[in-house]
Design an enzyme around this catalytic site. Sequence first.
Site, PDB file in Angstrom:
ATOM      1  N   LYS A 156      41.568  18.513  -7.347  1.00  0.00           N
ATOM      2  CA  LYS A 156      41.898  19.708  -6.561  1.00  0.00           C
ATOM      3  C   LYS A 156      40.677  20.635  -6.458  1.00  0.00           C
ATOM      4  O   LYS A 156      40.374  21.176  -5.397  1.00  0.00           O
ATOM      5  CB  LYS A 156      43.067  20.468  -7.206  1.00  0.00           C
ATOM      6  CG  LYS A 156      43.609  21.540  -6.283  1.00  0.00           C
ATOM      7  CD  LYS A 156      44.382  22.600  -7.019  1.00  0.00           C
ATOM      8  CE  LYS A 156      43.444  23.627  -7.596  1.00  0.00           C
ATOM      9  NZ  LYS A 156      44.056  24.798  -8.168  1.00  0.00           N
ATOM     10  N   HIS A 182      51.895  24.189  -5.687  1.00  0.00           N
ATOM     11  CA  HIS A 182      52.664  24.832  -4.609  1.00  0.00           C
ATOM     12  C   HIS A 182      52.655  23.973  -3.347  1.00  0.00           C
ATOM     13  O   HIS A 182      53.691  23.737  -2.720  1.00  0.00           O
ATOM     14  CB  HIS A 182      52.100  26.225  -4.321  1.00  0.00           C
ATOM     15  CG  HIS A 182      52.049  27.079  -5.552  1.00  0.00           C
ATOM     16  ND1 HIS A 182      53.179  27.563  -6.160  1.00  0.00           N
ATOM     17  CD2 HIS A 182      51.007  27.482  -6.315  1.00  0.00           C
ATOM     18  CE1 HIS A 182      52.837  28.240  -7.243  1.00  0.00           C
ATOM     19  NE2 HIS A 182      51.526  28.203  -7.354  1.00  0.00           N
TER      20      HIS A 182
END
Length: 199
Positions: A101, A121
Amino acid sequence: MLDSLVATILSQATSDANSGRAFESLKAAFADWDAVRKAPARKIEAAIRSGGLARNKSRTIKRVLETIHAARGETSLEHLRRAPTERIKAELGALPGVGPKTVACVLMFNLKRPDFPVDTHINRIARRLGWAPPKASAEATYRHLNARVPDPLTYEMHVLLITHGRRTCKAQRPACPYCPVLDACDEGRRRLKRSVRTP
Ligand code: SF4
């Protein structure tokens, strides 16, 4: 490149405002990234205290800077700025404490490359929308989204999903009845049906 990498490390598990403050404080406390590398971890920790998890993050930042310096003889990643995306992924991904990420954030936000970062999320929303399998890990959703989202839409789509997750598709109690993409969301329709059945 290093600004972007360190800013992304600081952004983990905190708000944009807190991580922004921590980054500015770190930049103000040291002359350059080489000075950060040479500093004791506790000084880095003191400089980034406002960002949360300062102890862990200070150690990660120091180890990253030391690893880069040991490999290249300088505390810089500018050699990667125009490198092919796969090489950037390989070099950044090999740094201690730097996951997929973080690498995708550097690629998309800093280098404007079409690589879609997936955090918890985005993973939640993508699974609810059916863009990834219901139990997909963040790594699996990363592969699904990077295959699905057209390159020119990567950045805007990422920002839209982040905003959507904050305002509407929250982890607990998503506001499905008011959601603008309810018609395209199986999970939202299921939730609405359940709430109708449960008085
Ligand atoms: Fe999320 Fe509900 Fe909207 Fe689906 S309908 S995206 S679950 S808020």
